[in-house]
Scaffold this motif. Structure first.
Motif, PDB file in Angstrom:
ATOM      1  N   GLY A 394     119.254  21.571 -45.283  1.00 40.87           N
ATOM      2  CA  GLY A 394     119.400  22.444 -44.122  1.00 40.87           C
ATOM      3  C   GLY A 394     120.747  22.252 -43.459  1.00 40.87           C
ATOM      4  N   VAL A 395     121.452  23.337 -43.221  1.00 35.54           N
ATOM      5  CA  VAL A 395     122.807  23.244 -42.694  1.00 35.54           C
ATOM      6  C   VAL A 395     122.841  22.836 -41.233  1.00 35.54           C
ATOM      7  N   THR A 396     121.709  22.928 -40.509  1.00 35.59           N
ATOM      8  CA  THR A 396     121.701  22.509 -39.105  1.00 35.59           C
ATOM      9  C   THR A 396     120.996  21.169 -38.895  1.00 35.59           C
ATOM     10  N   GLN A 397     120.701  20.451 -39.947  1.00 38.54           N
ATOM     11  CA  GLN A 397     120.081  19.132 -39.798  1.00 38.54           C
ATOM     12  C   GLN A 397     121.120  18.112 -39.343  1.00 38.54           C
ATOM     13  N   PHE A 398     120.793  17.377 -38.297  1.00 39.22           N
ATOM     14  CA  PHE A 398     121.738  16.486 -37.633  1.00 39.22           C
ATOM     15  C   PHE A 398     122.343  15.476 -38.594  1.00 39.22           C
ATOM     16  N   ASN A 399     121.545  14.880 -39.437  1.00 36.97           N
ATOM     17  CA  ASN A 399     122.033  13.843 -40.339  1.00 36.97           C
ATOM     18  C   ASN A 399     122.694  14.391 -41.595  1.00 36.97           C
ATOM     19  N   LEU A 400     122.822  15.724 -41.661  1.00 37.63           N
ATOM     20  CA  LEU A 400     123.627  16.369 -42.688  1.00 37.63           C
ATOM     21  C   LEU A 400     124.778  17.112 -42.021  1.00 37.63           C
ATOM     22  N   ALA A 401     125.245  16.543 -40.904  1.00 35.89           N
ATOM     23  CA  ALA A 401     126.424  17.032 -40.176  1.00 35.89           C
ATOM     24  C   ALA A 401     126.203  18.385 -39.517  1.00 35.89           C
ATOM     25  N   GLY A 402     124.948  18.705 -39.200  1.00 37.53           N
ATOM     26  CA  GLY A 402     124.650  19.978 -38.565  1.00 37.53           C
ATOM     27  C   GLY A 402     124.259  19.838 -37.100  1.00 37.53           C
ATOM     28  N   THR A 403     124.105  20.969 -36.445  1.00 38.04           N
ATOM     29  CA  THR A 403     123.634  21.030 -35.068  1.00 38.04           C
ATOM     30  C   THR A 403     122.313  21.780 -35.051  1.00 38.04           C
ATOM     31  N   PRO A 404     121.209  21.109 -34.688  1.00 41.18           N
ATOM     32  CA  PRO A 404     119.899  21.761 -34.732  1.00 41.18           C
ATOM     33  C   PRO A 404     119.848  23.020 -33.885  1.00 41.18           C
ATOM     34  N   LEU A 405     119.111  24.014 -34.382  1.00 43.64           N
ATOM     35  CA  LEU A 405     118.883  25.254 -33.642  1.00 43.64           C
ATOM     36  C   LEU A 405     117.642  25.077 -32.780  1.00 43.64           C
ATOM     37  N   THR A 406     117.778  25.333 -31.490  1.00 47.70           N
ATOM     38  CA  THR A 406     116.709  25.049 -30.535  1.00 47.70           C
ATOM     39  C   THR A 406     115.536  26.010 -30.673  1.00 47.70           C
ATOM     40  N   GLU A 407     114.324  25.452 -30.590  1.00 46.00           N
ATOM     41  CA  GLU A 407     113.107  26.232 -30.433  1.00 46.00           C
ATOM     42  C   GLU A 407     112.185  25.445 -29.512  1.00 46.00           C
ATOM     43  N   SER A 408     111.115  26.061 -29.078  1.00 49.37           N
ATOM     44  CA  SER A 408     110.177  25.387 -28.188  1.00 49.37           C
ATOM     45  C   SER A 408     108.756  25.715 -28.624  1.00 49.37           C
ATOM     46  N   LYS A 409     108.168  24.770 -29.362  1.00 48.01           N
ATOM     47  CA  LYS A 409     106.807  24.923 -29.866  1.00 48.01           C
ATOM     48  C   LYS A 409     106.040  23.631 -29.616  1.00 48.01           C
ATOM     49  N   PRO A 410     104.726  23.698 -29.575  1.00 43.49           N
ATOM     50  CA  PRO A 410     103.934  22.474 -29.395  1.00 43.49           C
ATOM     51  C   PRO A 410     104.109  21.525 -30.582  1.00 43.49           C
ATOM     52  N   ILE A 411     104.003  20.243 -30.313  1.00 47.80           N
ATOM     53  CA  ILE A 411     104.040  19.238 -31.369  1.00 47.80           C
ATOM     54  C   ILE A 411     102.834  19.421 -32.282  1.00 47.80           C
ATOM     55  N   ALA A 412     103.057  19.356 -33.586  1.00 48.21           N
ATOM     56  CA  ALA A 412     101.987  19.598 -34.556  1.00 48.21           C
ATOM     57  C   ALA A 412     102.183  18.725 -35.781  1.00 48.21           C
ATOM     58  N   VAL A 413     101.110  18.480 -36.489  1.00 47.96           N
ATOM     59  CA  VAL A 413     101.195  17.773 -37.767  1.00 47.96           C
ATOM     60  C   VAL A 413     101.916  18.666 -38.772  1.00 47.96           C
ATOM     61  N   VAL A 414     102.814  18.088 -39.546  1.00 47.78           N
ATOM     62  CA  VAL A 414     103.496  18.834 -40.603  1.00 47.78           C
ATOM     63  C   VAL A 414     102.505  19.079 -41.733  1.00 47.78           C
ATOM     64  N   PRO A 415     102.242  20.341 -42.076  1.00 46.06           N
ATOM     65  CA  PRO A 415     101.300  20.597 -43.176  1.00 46.06           C
ATOM     66  C   PRO A 415     101.880  20.158 -44.510  1.00 46.06           C
TER      67      PRO A 415
END
Length: 435
Positions: A394-415
């Motif tokens: 992912g090009v916006t993943q922080f640890n791959l030199a990206g800047t995360p794209l903001t969203e606002s959703k409830p915390i959930a288990v990753v399926p």
């Protein structure tokens, strides 16, 4: 697993953005009786793979050749610095194949902007070195005379003096960006009417993980100047992509570090970190989930009632907990903690190659008086504060030199499986024990 053993030193350096100092707050015996010391250990037990994605492509007919005028498409995800490579047989030859120069076709420019359009100039023609080349065309007799040479580029003429147009005149490669780090590469057979008219065979494609600007496997399909291996010969000589597909599948999967681990001892309160179904509390969990930075949440927790001890545990030497890499064991951290009856323990650590996924204990934490493996108390959660992309691509993943794209959703288990991939079971990625 080729190319894996050499990466550990620079992977550790690459992930320095996750490095954090440890912090703690210890208290004396609680109200529930005499204290007891126990040691918690957290391990990254993931048996990692160097390729983030791979697959096969073919034509639509029977046999599944890509005939002149026809095309095949490959859809994939990638992070900045990752490249797509592929191999497909020049069908009217003894053992020639088309492929990009290693590591493949880069899909972002230096500024992280997706590359689109014609990238045919990066397609090359290669001699597999296992058969003597006859004049290309319908008269080629397969399999032909055996030879034992290394893979070499065919530029204009082969070793026997047969002539060829540039590969870019025979195969047109076009990139299209679909959004959210996803691309489609279309390979069109444009050899019709040329002196080198040929079908293209079913092929194989692959993308390597990147960490610290280095690909974990920069040459997954072939190595220029080396002998053919891992099933490539079956493509180059007979157009059979199954052996090479099987090989690349075996080295495709999950690679992720874990960030310095937050460990919290608490008593008489609910889970102090989060609650499934609620949005992030803006107390530092977002920074842990997106960046691996546990310091903010640790500082916030130290001010709350019911919190007895707070620790941030970085791995020695590497800071992050690296996965298993070849024969090298995964990273681990340990801490002796003091607990009393009724205490619970919560932990949290980032799934490093994601947008905002984190491993954590559930709503009831862990009973530190139960010795042994407590990994079944861990789950993988989505913090809901950053738009998800293919983990590790992912090009916006922080640890791959990206800047995360903001969203606002409830915390959930990753399926699992999720829209991007299928993950190993939790105990195959992270192990938590008390003794």
């Amino acid at each position: 697993m080729k190319h894996i053993k050499r990466i550990a030193p620079w992977v550790a350096a690459a992930l320095i953005p996750l490095a954090l100092p440890a912090c703690k707050k210890d208290h004396s015996d609680g109200p529930d009786g005499a204290s007891e010391k126990t040691t918690i250990t957290i391990e990254n037990v993931l048996d990692s793979r160097p390729l983030v994605e791979s697959g096969a492509f073919q034509g639509t007919g029977t046999p599944a050749l890509i005939l002149p005028g026809q095309s095949a498409a490959i859809t994939f995800s990638a992070a900045k610095g990752e490249a797509i490579t592929f191999a497909t047989m020049y069908g009217a030859s003894n053992d020639l194949f088309f492929a990009p120069e290693n590591p493949g076709i880069l899909v972002y420019d230096q500024d992280g902007k997706p590359i689109e359009g014609d990238v045919s100039s990066q397609v090359k023609l290669w001699d597999n070195g296992t058969r003597v080349n006859q004049a290309p065309g319908a008269g080629v007799v397969h399999p032909g005379t055996v030879e034992n040479k290394n893979i070499s580029e065919v530029s204009g003429t082969d070793a026997q003096g047969n002539t060829y147009l540039p590969a870019s005149k025979l195969v047109k490669a076009t990139l299209k960006y679909n959004g959210n780090s996803q691309f489609t590469l279309t390979l069109q057979n444009t050899s019709a009417g040329t002196a080198n008219e040929t079908p293209l065979s079913p092929g194989v494609w692959a993308i390597s993980y990147i960490a610290g600007g280095n690909l974990l496997n920069p040459s997954p399909l072939y190595v220029k100047g080396m002998s053919s291996a891992n099933g490539l010969t079956s493509i180059a000589e007979a157009g059979n992509n199954m052996p090479l597909k099987t090989y690349v599948s075996s080295i495709t999967g999950i690679f992720t570090p874990l960030s310095p681990v937050l460990v919290v001892v608490y008593n008489g309160v609910e889970d102090p970190l989060f609650k499934v179904g609620e949005n992030d509390r803006n107390e530092g969990l977002k920074e842990l989930a997106q960046q691996g930075n546990a310091n903010i949440l640790a500082a916030s927790l130290k001010t709350k009632s019911g919190i007895k001890s707070v620790y941030v545990l970085p791995a020695p030497n590497t800071t992050v907990l690296l996965p298993k890499i070849g024969e090298q064991a995964g990273g681990n951290v340990s801490r002796e903690i003091t607990v009393t009856k009724g205490d619970r323990v919560a932990i949290a650590t980032m799934y490093g190659f994601s947008n905002d996924w984190f491993f954590a204990t559930g709503s009831d934490g862990i009973d530190p008086f139960k010795k042994g493996d407590a990994s079944t108390s861990i789950a993988l959660y989505n913090n809901g504060t950053a738009v998800d992309q293919f983990p590790g691509a992912g090009v916006t993943q922080f640890n791959l030199a990206g800047t995360p794209l903001t969203e606002s959703k409830p915390i959930a288990v990753v399926p699992n499986p999720n829209p991007f991939t299928t993950l190993p079971g939790i105990p195959e990625m992270i192990k938590v024990t008390f003794k």
